[in-house]
Design an enzyme around this catalytic site. Structure first.
Site, PDB file in Angstrom:
ATOM      1  N   CYS A  79      12.955  21.235  70.857  1.00 16.24           N
ATOM      2  CA  CYS A  79      12.213  19.974  70.990  1.00 16.24           C
ATOM      3  C   CYS A  79      11.711  19.714  72.402  1.00 16.24           C
ATOM      4  O   CYS A  79      10.505  19.688  72.630  1.00 16.24           O
ATOM      5  CB  CYS A  79      13.107  18.819  70.549  1.00 16.24           C
ATOM      6  SG  CYS A  79      13.493  18.890  68.793  1.00 16.24           S
TER       7      CYS A  79
HETATM    8  N1  LIG Z   1      16.262  21.307  65.628  1.00 16.71           N
HETATM    9  C1  LIG Z   1      16.192  20.068  66.053  1.00 16.71           C
HETATM   10  O1  LIG Z   1      17.084  19.576  66.734  1.00 16.71           O
HETATM   11  C2  LIG Z   1      15.020  19.163  65.684  1.00 16.71           C
HETATM   12  C3  LIG Z   1      15.157  17.783  65.894  1.00 16.71           C
HETATM   13  C4  LIG Z   1      14.119  16.950  65.562  1.00 16.71           C
HETATM   14  C5  LIG Z   1      12.935  17.493  65.058  1.00 16.71           C
HETATM   15  N2  LIG Z   1      12.808  18.842  64.882  1.00 16.71           N
HETATM   16  C6  LIG Z   1      11.555  19.329  64.320  1.00 16.71           C
HETATM   17  O2  LIG Z   1      11.748  19.610  62.942  1.00 16.71           O
HETATM   18  C7  LIG Z   1      10.968  20.732  62.535  1.00 16.71           C
HETATM   19  C8  LIG Z   1      11.877  21.810  61.969  1.00 16.71           C
HETATM   20  O3  LIG Z   1      12.765  22.249  62.978  1.00 16.71           O
HETATM   21  P1  LIG Z   1      14.112  23.008  62.671  1.00 16.71           P
HETATM   22  O4  LIG Z   1      14.891  22.977  63.930  1.00 16.71           O
HETATM   23  O5  LIG Z   1      14.738  22.513  61.426  1.00 16.71           O
HETATM   24  O6  LIG Z   1      13.538  24.489  62.435  1.00 16.71           O
HETATM   25  P2  LIG Z   1      14.344  25.737  61.812  1.00 16.71           P
HETATM   26  O7  LIG Z   1      13.677  26.946  62.352  1.00 16.71           O
HETATM   27  O8  LIG Z   1      15.808  25.555  61.997  1.00 16.71           O
HETATM   28  O9  LIG Z   1      14.063  25.626  60.260  1.00 16.71           O
HETATM   29  C9  LIG Z   1      12.799  25.746  59.708  1.00 16.71           C
HETATM   30  C10 LIG Z   1      12.934  26.418  58.357  1.00 16.71           C
HETATM   31  O10 LIG Z   1      11.632  26.450  57.769  1.00 16.71           O
HETATM   32  C11 LIG Z   1      11.501  27.688  57.073  1.00 16.71           C
HETATM   33  N3  LIG Z   1      10.084  27.924  56.857  1.00 16.71           N
HETATM   34  C12 LIG Z   1       9.150  28.334  57.741  1.00 16.71           C
HETATM   35  N4  LIG Z   1       7.946  28.403  57.152  1.00 16.71           N
HETATM   36  C13 LIG Z   1       8.121  28.020  55.867  1.00 16.71           C
HETATM   37  C14 LIG Z   1       7.247  27.870  54.753  1.00 16.71           C
HETATM   38  N5  LIG Z   1       5.936  28.109  54.863  1.00 16.71           N
HETATM   39  N6  LIG Z   1       7.783  27.494  53.581  1.00 16.71           N
HETATM   40  C15 LIG Z   1       9.106  27.246  53.455  1.00 16.71           C
HETATM   41  N7  LIG Z   1       9.975  27.348  54.472  1.00 16.71           N
HETATM   42  C16 LIG Z   1       9.486  27.728  55.670  1.00 16.71           C
HETATM   43  C17 LIG Z   1      12.200  28.681  57.973  1.00 16.71           C
HETATM   44  O11 LIG Z   1      12.566  29.844  57.264  1.00 16.71           O
HETATM   45  C18 LIG Z   1      13.415  27.861  58.425  1.00 16.71           C
HETATM   46  O12 LIG Z   1      14.518  28.007  57.554  1.00 16.71           O
HETATM   47  C19 LIG Z   1      10.207  21.162  63.781  1.00 16.71           C
HETATM   48  O13 LIG Z   1       8.957  20.527  63.789  1.00 16.71           O
HETATM   49  C20 LIG Z   1      11.059  20.624  64.913  1.00 16.71           C
HETATM   50  O14 LIG Z   1      10.291  20.377  66.080  1.00 16.71           O
HETATM   51  C21 LIG Z   1      13.841  19.685  65.171  1.00 16.71           C
END
Ligand SMILES: NC(=O)c1ccc[n+]([C@@H]2O[C@H](COP(=O)([O-])OP(=O)(O)OC[C@H]3O[C@@H](n4cnc5c(N)ncnc54)[C@H](O)[C@@H]3O)[C@@H](O)[C@H]2O)c1
Length: 431
Positions: A271
């Protein structure tokens, strides 16, 4: 239309969560635990298999919270996107990284939206949760979904709601973190508020998707800029031979108008190092330069080099060079008590030390292996880390480390996190 409202109210709405990562899995589990029927969609078969076997792979989600709903038939995962058609609500939680050029990479969002578009049917509520620049929902997601002929706000509902989960934070969980919601029209906002209101204590409606998108970017820019400021103060204090940690602690006694931020080896995670650049990119499209964001990025990304400079100074005090010295890192994850290595500054520190000829090793109970360019390392248990090491570097202040033992055992210790607070010793070098 309207039908989904009753389904949300009586918890018969079928919820699809696309992307079962740090954000999507806790959300899917929370919906399933409160009685909804939830299907997780992911392109990663190993995650899908784990969920269907009732196991969690995210430290903040307990396996017992997955196994119960899976056994009860309320939670399942699939790679088959055709099941999106059966969902009443679709929540998109896929990654939003940056390209090498620091431009937003919306390819995962576009791919997920294409999958939704192919299955879209009247009455569905679609919510984007991925962090992104203001305008993504109405400029990118809405036109793509409408390509099949259904109209947003008329045939289906559309909203944006940023995710604020903080991995490793024991005090706040999905349920207790207030959720900001902005729809493309009042009904979309209302439906998304109803949905989150059934699992989250406080829901905060805002007037548009753009406001909701910008809220998240303001929050993360606030952190990036304040961390940049305190990192610059740390560099300054070092030059002036003043203990920055003592300064921050004393300043924190002010009961108003001050909020402590702490220096460190650099930003990490998915982030803070990334999201502000989504905002500056969009601002540039509107002819506006975000100077604070660029400056904070510049200071924050210089911190790994400063850590290596401090390691050089520590070794120099013992008449040693980085070249040929054995340097051991304690902690490589980007922050304490998590396994997340994304954007971890430890990777930059390892690379800089490797280029200067140091022999490297590390201990991190959360990260068994590190592979970064030519560097391939396996974590050494803390108790076996000592022999022949010239300098230990506390890179991540995991609670499990025995800091007193580290100070006793190693001839030189560089502490980038003030993990050795209160311990004064000539061979300890703070940031
Ligand atoms: N990790 C954090 O602390 C956090 C906090 C707040 C917001 N976010 C935001 O949330 C969003 C997700 O982050 P995250 O940390 O969960 O990511 P992550 O990489 O942990 O998880 C994302 C998942 O999406 C899957 N994926 C990718 N493309 C796909 C598709 N086309 N169809 C289905 N699945 C698909 C991946 O395989 C993965 O399992 C991002 O925009 C991030 O900026 C993350």
């Amino acid at each position: 239309m309207g039908n989904v409202k009753e389904k949300i109210r009586d918890r018969t709405a079928r919820i699809g969560v696309i992307g079962l990562g740090y954000v999507g899995l806790p959300l899917a589990v929370e919906f399933a635990r409160s009685g909804f029927d939830v299907t997780g969609f992911d392109v990663d078969t190993s995650k899908v298999d784990e969920i269907n076997a009732g196991r969690s792979y995210i430290p903040d989600v307990k396996t017992e919270d997955v196994v119960g709903p899976v056994k009860a038939g309320r939670l399942r995962a699939t790679t088959d996107m055709s099941h999106l058609r059966d969902m009443d609500v679709i929540d998109i939680c896929v990654p939003t990284p940056l390209r090498k050029t620091k431009d937003p990479d919306l390819s995962y969002v576009v791919q997920a939206v294409d999958a939704v578009k192919a299955q879209l049917r009247p009455g569905q509520l679609v919510i984007l949760e991925s962090t992104t620049y203001p305008g993504t929902t109405d400029e990118v997601v809405q036109p793509a979904l409408e390509e099949q002929g259904l109209k947003a706000g008329v045939d289906f509902h559309l909203a944006f709601s940023p995710e604020r989960v903080d991995p490793g934070n024991q005090a706040f969980s999905t349920r207790s973190i207030p959720k900001v919601v902005g729809g493309i029209n009042p009904l979309s906002t209302q439906l998304a508020c109803d949905l989150y209101g059934s699992i989250i204590e406080t829901v905060v409606p805002v007037s548009s998707t753009q406001v909701a998108e910008m809220v998240k970017l303001l929050e993360n820019t606030f952190r990036a800029v304040n961390i940049g400021l305190v990192n610059e103060i740390a560099l300054m204090a070092h030059r002036m031979n003043i203990d920055v940690w003592e300064v921050i602690d004393a300043a924190s006694t002010k009961p108003f108008g001050f909020m402590p931020f702490y220096p460190g080896p650099g930003l990490g995670g998915h982030c803070i190092p990334i999201d502000p650049f989504y905002l500056s990119w969009k601002a540039r499209q509107n002819g506006f330069e975000c100077r604070f964001i660029e400056l904070a990025g510049h200071v924050n990304s210089s911190m790994p080099s400063f850590v290596v400079e401090r390691i050089g100074e520590a070794l120099n005090s013992a008449k040693k060079a980085i070249n040929g010295s054995r340097v051991h890192l304690f902690g490589v994850a980007y922050k304490k008590d998590v396994s997340d290595m994304r954007e971890s500054p430890a990777l930059d520190i390892l690379e800089l030390l490797h280029r200067r000829g140091a022999a490297l090793s590390y201990s991190d109970p959360y990260v068994p292996k590190v592979q970064h360019g030519d560097i391939k390392l396996c974590s050494v248990p803390e108790a076996q880390a000592g022999d022949g090491i010239d300098c230990a570097v506390i890179c991540t202040n995991h609670k499990v480390f025995n800091y007193e033992a580290i100070v006793k055992q190693f001839p030189l210790v560089v502490d980038t996190r003030n993990a050795l607070k209160g311990i004064q010793a000539g061979h300890v070098f703070r940031l």
